[in-house]
Design an enzyme around this catalytic site. Structure first.
Site, mmCIF file in Angstrom:
data_model
loop_
_atom_site.group_PDB
_atom_site.id
_atom_site.type_symbol
_atom_site.label_atom_id
_atom_site.label_comp_id
_atom_site.label_asym_id
_atom_site.label_seq_id
_atom_site.Cartn_x
_atom_site.Cartn_y
_atom_site.Cartn_z
ATOM 1 N N GLN A 11 0.863 -1.180 0.000
ATOM 2 C CA GLN A 11 0.000 0.000 0.000
ATOM 3 C C GLN A 11 0.904 1.238 0.000
ATOM 4 O OE1 GLN A 11 -3.790 -0.798 0.363
ATOM 5 N NE2 GLN A 11 -2.568 -2.429 -0.578
ATOM 6 N N SER A 51 -12.332 2.152 -1.419
ATOM 7 C CA SER A 51 -12.681 2.884 -2.643
ATOM 8 C C SER A 51 -14.121 3.363 -2.698
ATOM 9 C CB SER A 51 -12.374 2.043 -3.895
ATOM 10 O OG SER A 51 -11.000 1.742 -3.950
ATOM 11 N N ALA A 57 -11.285 2.296 5.144
ATOM 12 C CA ALA A 57 -10.336 1.496 4.368
ATOM 13 C C ALA A 57 -9.660 2.320 3.271
ATOM 14 C CB ALA A 57 -11.054 0.292 3.765
ATOM 15 N N HIS A 58 -8.739 1.673 2.577
ATOM 16 C CA HIS A 58 -7.914 2.379 1.602
ATOM 17 C C HIS A 58 -8.738 2.986 0.459
ATOM 18 C CE1 HIS A 58 -7.090 -1.827 -0.409
ATOM 19 N NE2 HIS A 58 -8.360 -1.493 -0.457
ATOM 20 N N ASN A 59 -8.325 4.185 0.080
ATOM 21 C CA ASN A 59 -8.879 4.918 -1.065
ATOM 22 C C ASN A 59 -10.331 5.350 -0.899
ATOM 23 O OD1 ASN A 59 -6.738 2.798 -2.517
ATOM 24 N ND2 ASN A 59 -6.602 4.920 -3.203
#
Length: 350
Positions: A196, A257, A237-239
């Site tokens: 990441q 996302s 969470a990521h993005n």
């Protein structure tokens, strides 16, 4: 002790005094805890009755409440007025500028001389810390983090590398910003980690509660928009990209996302699946599981989440199931009796 007259409070709020404007106010609290000299507030009839029966000297009110015993300060919205009054009686005390001797600070770090760096902080290479920013203690800032002016990190907040915080950001104890997103690919019978390499960008006037985790993006950034408020025990969470002035209550989880537009509201213990879009002013009710996009201004509830009116109709129907089951058993019993009687009748004729 800080004291104000009712007239001074009214002037600060652009409100109107009804009664004695010279009465001295020495504190602010709820009606059931009010003592002589306190100011309290009331939004509706029941609250006003409690406030008038209390020992408070004055009441913030919205609407035409009359009182023969209390000084009233009439304002358009009593709760908003309360939020504006609280800093008068409980002012924020800016910690003195210092670099505590127990902290480890990289030579390349740039720290404004008005900042306060408390005990046992670790500040990595090329970190930038703005004016009047406060690290209360036990904070770890990895390399290349950037903090704006008037930021406050409560104890044990951790910022991973390249995290960016705007101005007037407050992050409460134990929160971790920029940890690895949950990214793996399955290869030859095992889960292979996908590094990441993104970052987290948090804009101005954001407040984040205790023990929350916001993951950095897999490639691009995870973004929290200006004015957004995130409660305790939230996972982002990521993005994920949040717009401006969103409200996220405790124990909410966002998969990767997902995008929230401005002014979204996510109630407690809800889960939002990945790669979804929530439109401006969308609302998610408590304990909901969102598996599809949510339209602008739409309210969804339930698991899986659906339009609120549809969900409520289903909940009402579920509540009626025990009664329906009893009726069904009774009908089955009556039907069985009718069938038995029909079988007996031909035999009797013969």
């Amino acid at each position: 002790m800080t004291t104000f007259t009712a007239a001074e409070i009214a002037a600060h709020l652009k409100g109107t005094v009804i009664g004695d404007g010279s009465v001295l106010l020495t504190g602010f609290t709820c009606a059931d805890r009010a003592r002589a000299g306190d100011l309290t507030f009331a939004e509706k009839d029941t609250y006003f009755a409690a406030a008038e029966a209390s020992a408070a000297a004055a009441i913030l009110v919205a609407g035409d409440f009359p009182s023969a015993t209390k000084t009233l300060i009439r304002v358009p919205n009593a709760r908003i007025a309360a939020a504006k009054v609280l800093p008068l009686f409980f002012p924020f005390v800016q910690p003195v500028a210092c670099l505590h001797g127990s902290s480890s600070i990289a030579d390349s770090a740039k720290i404004d001389p008005t900042a306060h760096i408390g005990p046992h902080c670790v500040i990595g290479e090329n970190v930038v810390i703005g004016a009047r920013t406060v690290l209360t203690g036990g904070n770890h800032l990895a390399e290349n983090c950037q903090l704006g002016d008037d930021v406050c990190l409560k104890p044990n907040v951790v910022l991973y590398a390249r995290t960016q915080l705007g101005h007037r950001v407050t992050i409460h104890a134990g929160t971790v910003i920029g940890s690895d997103g949950y990214g793996y690919v399955f290869d030859q019978g095992r889960h292979l980690k996908m590094n990441q390499v993104g970052q987290v960008i948090i804009h101005d006037d954001v407040e984040i509660g205790a023990n929350t985790a916001i993951d950095r993006g897999a490639l691009g950034p995870t973004i929290i928009g200006a004015g957004t408020k995130i409660d305790n025990l939230v996972h982002v969470a990521h993005n994920v990209v949040m717009g401006k002035h969103c409200l996220v209550m405790g124990q909410v989880g966002f998969a990767g996302s997902t995008e929230l537009k401005d002014y979204c509201v996510i109630a407690s213990q809800s889960g939002i699946a990945g790669h979804l879009k929530l439109g401006p002013q969308a609302t998610v009710g408590a304990k909901s599981g969102v598996m599809r996009d949510v339209a602008p201004k739409e309210t969804v509830l339930g698991m899986p989440a659906m339009p609120d009116k549809q969900a409520k109709r289903q909940w009402i129907a579920v509540q009626k199931l025990p009664e329906l089951m009893m009726r069904m058993r009774e009908l089955e019993k009556q039907l069985a009796e009718i069938r038995a009687a029909a079988l007996v009748a031909p035999a009797a004729k013969s």
